[in-house]
Structures are given as structure tokens and as C-alpha cells.
Design a protein around this motif. Structure first.
Motif, PDB file in Angstrom:
ATOM      1  N   PHE A  31      27.201  77.042  -2.877  1.00  0.00           N
ATOM      2  CA  PHE A  31      26.199  77.512  -1.920  1.00  0.00           C
ATOM      3  C   PHE A  31      24.866  76.786  -2.051  1.00  0.00           C
ATOM      4  N   ALA A  49      32.251  81.942   2.275  1.00  0.00           N
ATOM      5  CA  ALA A  49      31.366  80.831   2.617  1.00  0.00           C
ATOM      6  C   ALA A  49      31.357  80.533   4.121  1.00  0.00           C
ATOM      7  N   TYR A 108      30.506  80.733   7.749  1.00  0.00           N
ATOM      8  CA  TYR A 108      29.407  81.252   8.572  1.00  0.00           C
ATOM      9  C   TYR A 108      29.825  81.362  10.032  1.00  0.00           C
ATOM     10  N   LYS A 109      30.513  80.321  10.507  1.00  0.00           N
ATOM     11  CA  LYS A 109      30.882  80.289  11.917  1.00  0.00           C
ATOM     12  C   LYS A 109      32.111  79.404  12.095  1.00  0.00           C
ATOM     13  N   THR A 144      29.595  76.443   7.187  1.00  0.00           N
ATOM     14  CA  THR A 144      29.490  77.290   5.997  1.00  0.00           C
ATOM     15  C   THR A 144      28.057  77.729   5.767  1.00  0.00           C
ATOM     16  N   SER A 145      27.905  78.688   4.914  1.00  0.00           N
ATOM     17  CA  SER A 145      26.572  79.185   4.570  1.00  0.00           C
ATOM     18  C   SER A 145      25.923  78.366   3.463  1.00  0.00           C
ATOM     19  N   SER A 146      26.507  77.225   3.150  1.00  0.00           N
ATOM     20  CA  SER A 146      25.946  76.318   2.158  1.00  0.00           C
ATOM     21  C   SER A 146      24.673  75.678   2.697  1.00  0.00           C
ATOM     22  N   ASP A 170      24.840  70.503   5.223  1.00  0.00           N
ATOM     23  CA  ASP A 170      25.409  70.547   6.567  1.00  0.00           C
ATOM     24  C   ASP A 170      26.720  69.779   6.648  1.00  0.00           C
TER      25      ASP A 170
END
Length: 78
Positions: free
Chosen positions: A3, A39, A41-42, A55-57, A60
Motif C-alpha cells: 500500500f 487492495a 479500489y475500482k 488499487t488503493s496503493s 498508479d
């Protein structure tokens, strides 16, 4: 990558690593990535029946799930 966008280096193949992880929490997205369900996100439809995972990392990185793996990925999410 975690993350905090830190990379981990290992001599273990992703196949071997995947065999040690819980299948309900981790998915082998492609040749480069194993992703954790927490992880994600979308999920975006991408190209010819592919999926793009955001991901929520902090990094990008674009993770693309192939058309062949998309069905397995959707089953894994259930």
C-alpha cells in the motif's frame, strides 16, 4: 508492491508464492501481479473483455486482467 508503493523482492516464483497464500484473499491477476481483495479500489471494463484494476496503493500501477482470466476473477470476487 504494498500500500505504500514499496516493492518486495523474492527469489520465489509467483506460482509458488500464490500456492502459499489464501485463495479467497489473493488472486493471480497476470504474469506480474498477485492482488489482494482488500487492495482493489475500482474495476473498469477495458478493451476486448479485459478488466483494469485500480488499487488503493499510492503507486498508479495498472493491473490488467486478460479476457481469459476475467471470468475466474469475477468468480473469485463472489
Amino acid at each position: 508492491m504494498n500500500f505504500d508503493a514499496k516493492k518486495a523482492i523474492t527469489n520465489t516464483s509467483l506460482d509458488d508464492l500464490m500456492s502459499k497464500l489464501e485463495n479467497n484473499l489473493f488472486f493471480r491477476a497476470n504474469l506480474q501481479f498477485i492482488i489482494s481483495i482488500i487492495a482493489i479500489y475500482k474495476i473498469i471494463r477495458y478493451g476486448n473483455s479485459q478488466l483494469k484494476i485500480l488499487t488503493s496503493s499510492k503507486d498508479d500501477v495498472e493491473i490488467i486482467i486478460s479476457k481469459n482470466r476475467a471470468t475466474d476473477f469475477k468468480q473469485w470476487l463472489k
